[in-house]
Write a protein that holds these residues in place. Structure first.
Motif, PDB file in Angstrom:
ATOM      1  N   LEU A  31     -29.419  60.633  -6.959  1.00 33.50           N
ATOM      2  CA  LEU A  31     -28.733  61.268  -5.905  1.00 33.50           C
ATOM      3  C   LEU A  31     -29.896  61.596  -4.823  1.00 33.50           C
ATOM      4  O   LEU A  31     -30.841  62.395  -5.211  1.00 33.50           O
ATOM      5  CB  LEU A  31     -27.837  62.241  -6.270  1.00 33.50           C
ATOM      6  N   VAL A  32     -29.812  61.367  -3.639  1.00 33.05           N
ATOM      7  CA  VAL A  32     -30.583  61.868  -2.699  1.00 33.05           C
ATOM      8  C   VAL A  32     -29.777  62.946  -1.511  1.00 33.05           C
ATOM      9  O   VAL A  32     -28.612  62.216  -1.084  1.00 33.05           O
ATOM     10  CB  VAL A  32     -30.971  60.822  -1.667  1.00 33.05           C
ATOM     11  N   VAL A  33     -30.018  64.150  -1.583  1.00 29.51           N
ATOM     12  CA  VAL A  33     -29.609  65.082  -0.742  1.00 29.51           C
ATOM     13  C   VAL A  33     -30.332  65.287   0.515  1.00 29.51           C
ATOM     14  O   VAL A  33     -31.571  65.248   0.674  1.00 29.51           O
ATOM     15  CB  VAL A  33     -29.650  66.590  -1.521  1.00 29.51           C
ATOM     16  N   PHE A  34     -29.646  65.198   1.529  1.00 31.09           N
ATOM     17  CA  PHE A  34     -30.334  65.108   2.983  1.00 31.09           C
ATOM     18  C   PHE A  34     -30.347  66.555   3.515  1.00 31.09           C
ATOM     19  O   PHE A  34     -29.521  67.416   3.506  1.00 31.09           O
ATOM     20  CB  PHE A  34     -29.269  64.164   3.884  1.00 31.09           C
ATOM     21  N   SER A  45     -26.170  60.477  13.163  1.00 31.36           N
ATOM     22  CA  SER A  45     -25.714  58.924  13.115  1.00 31.36           C
ATOM     23  C   SER A  45     -27.291  58.139  12.186  1.00 31.36           C
ATOM     24  O   SER A  45     -27.079  57.339  11.542  1.00 31.36           O
ATOM     25  CB  SER A  45     -25.763  58.615  14.338  1.00 31.36           C
ATOM     26  N   ARG A  46     -28.466  59.022  12.534  1.00 34.51           N
ATOM     27  CA  ARG A  46     -29.704  58.234  11.875  1.00 34.51           C
ATOM     28  C   ARG A  46     -29.556  58.697  10.303  1.00 34.51           C
ATOM     29  O   ARG A  46     -29.946  57.700   9.595  1.00 34.51           O
ATOM     30  CB  ARG A  46     -30.887  59.096  12.553  1.00 34.51           C
ATOM     31  N   ASN A  47     -29.278  59.940  10.054  1.00 37.65           N
ATOM     32  CA  ASN A  47     -29.406  60.024   8.462  1.00 37.65           C
ATOM     33  C   ASN A  47     -28.174  59.205   7.748  1.00 37.65           C
ATOM     34  O   ASN A  47     -28.436  58.884   6.664  1.00 37.65           O
ATOM     35  CB  ASN A  47     -29.094  61.640   8.129  1.00 37.65           C
ATOM     36  N   GLN A  48     -27.099  59.111   8.470  1.00 36.65           N
ATOM     37  CA  GLN A  48     -26.006  58.124   7.935  1.00 36.65           C
ATOM     38  C   GLN A  48     -26.281  56.812   8.144  1.00 36.65           C
ATOM     39  O   GLN A  48     -26.035  56.196   6.984  1.00 36.65           O
ATOM     40  CB  GLN A  48     -24.949  58.303   8.842  1.00 36.65           C
ATOM     41  N   PHE A  49     -27.138  56.340   8.695  1.00 40.18           N
ATOM     42  CA  PHE A  49     -27.759  54.993   8.731  1.00 40.18           C
ATOM     43  C   PHE A  49     -28.703  54.711   7.505  1.00 40.18           C
ATOM     44  O   PHE A  49     -28.656  53.868   6.836  1.00 40.18           O
ATOM     45  CB  PHE A  49     -28.489  54.647   9.874  1.00 40.18           C
ATOM     46  N   VAL A  50     -29.778  55.810   7.404  1.00 38.71           N
ATOM     47  CA  VAL A  50     -30.501  55.711   6.031  1.00 38.71           C
ATOM     48  C   VAL A  50     -29.779  55.718   4.642  1.00 38.71           C
ATOM     49  O   VAL A  50     -29.997  55.160   3.990  1.00 38.71           O
ATOM     50  CB  VAL A  50     -31.361  56.935   6.281  1.00 38.71           C
TER      51      VAL A  50
END
Length: 215
Positions: A31-34, A45-50
């Motif tokens: 799991l990666v927490v942003f 939008s950038r974090n959602q793309f990643v």
């Protein structure tokens, strides 16, 4: 659960409710927490793309608002690294209480000021956070926490983002954990140039697969 599902979650962190987006691949290996940058949110939008790229390699993703709506109205809170780091620690505690997530190894992905918060939080959770990735981050703002970070850390910086590149080099010199600095040629701070955000996402996916994922 299907190939790749996303759903909204409500997280009680420090007595307040924070909205989040939980993305789950069919068989998550971690799991990666942003941690978003100042003035951003779970809708980045950038974090959602990643996040989508990470789920393609079997990683669950959690994007959430580090500040409550009321807190976000106070401009200075967006740069309160200690407050943001504490929210990440609380989010990791929340994850530990969710049956479908509790057994997944955790990592942090931080952008801009969120990278400093991710490193400060990782320093507080050496037995929980297995890997950290910073994109266009300000790890220098983690200050005295840098030498205490145990998690392997990847610093991704745009080649044209010269000031931030210098700050990342400064921070890396003060870290004792396994660290790498990856420079994406031609990219500026927001990775807006064609293909550069994809390169950053692939670098992050490779790092988390290497250090975070269960076989």
């Amino acid at each position: 659960m299907g190939i790749d599902t996303e759903r909204n979650v409500e997280m009680r962190l420090g007595g307040t409710i924070h909205e989040g987006i939980l993305g789950m691949p069919a068989e998550p290996r971690g799991l990666v927490v942003f941690a978003h940058g100042s003035g951003s949110s779970r809708h980045s939008s950038r974090n959602q793309f990643v996040a989508r790229q990470l789920r393609e390699v079997g990683l669950a993703t959690l994007l959430f608002d580090l500040l409550s709506e009321a807190e976000d109205q106070v401009y200075e809170n967006r740069f309160d690294i200690d407050r943001l780091a504490e929210r990440l620690v609380q989010a990791s505690d929340w994850v530990a209480g969710e049956p479908e997530l509790a057994d997944l190894p955790q990592g942090y992905f931080g952008a801009s000021t969120g990278a400093a918060a991710a490193l400060k939080a990782a320093a507080q959770l050496p037995d929980t956070i297995r890997a950290v990735v910073s994109r266009g981050g300000r790890p220098d703002l983690a200050g005295e926490a840098l030498p205490r970070v145990a998690a392997p850390t990847l610093l991704i910086v745009g080649g044209a983002d010269t000031q931030v590149l210098g700050l990342n080099r400064w921070a890396r010199e003060r870290m004792q954990a396994t660290t790498e600095l990856a420079v994406v040629p031609g990219a500026t701070h927001l990775f807006e140039e064609p293909g550069t955000l994809f390169q950053a996402a692939r670098l992050a996916a490779e790092w988390f697969t290497r250090w975070l994922c269960r076989p």
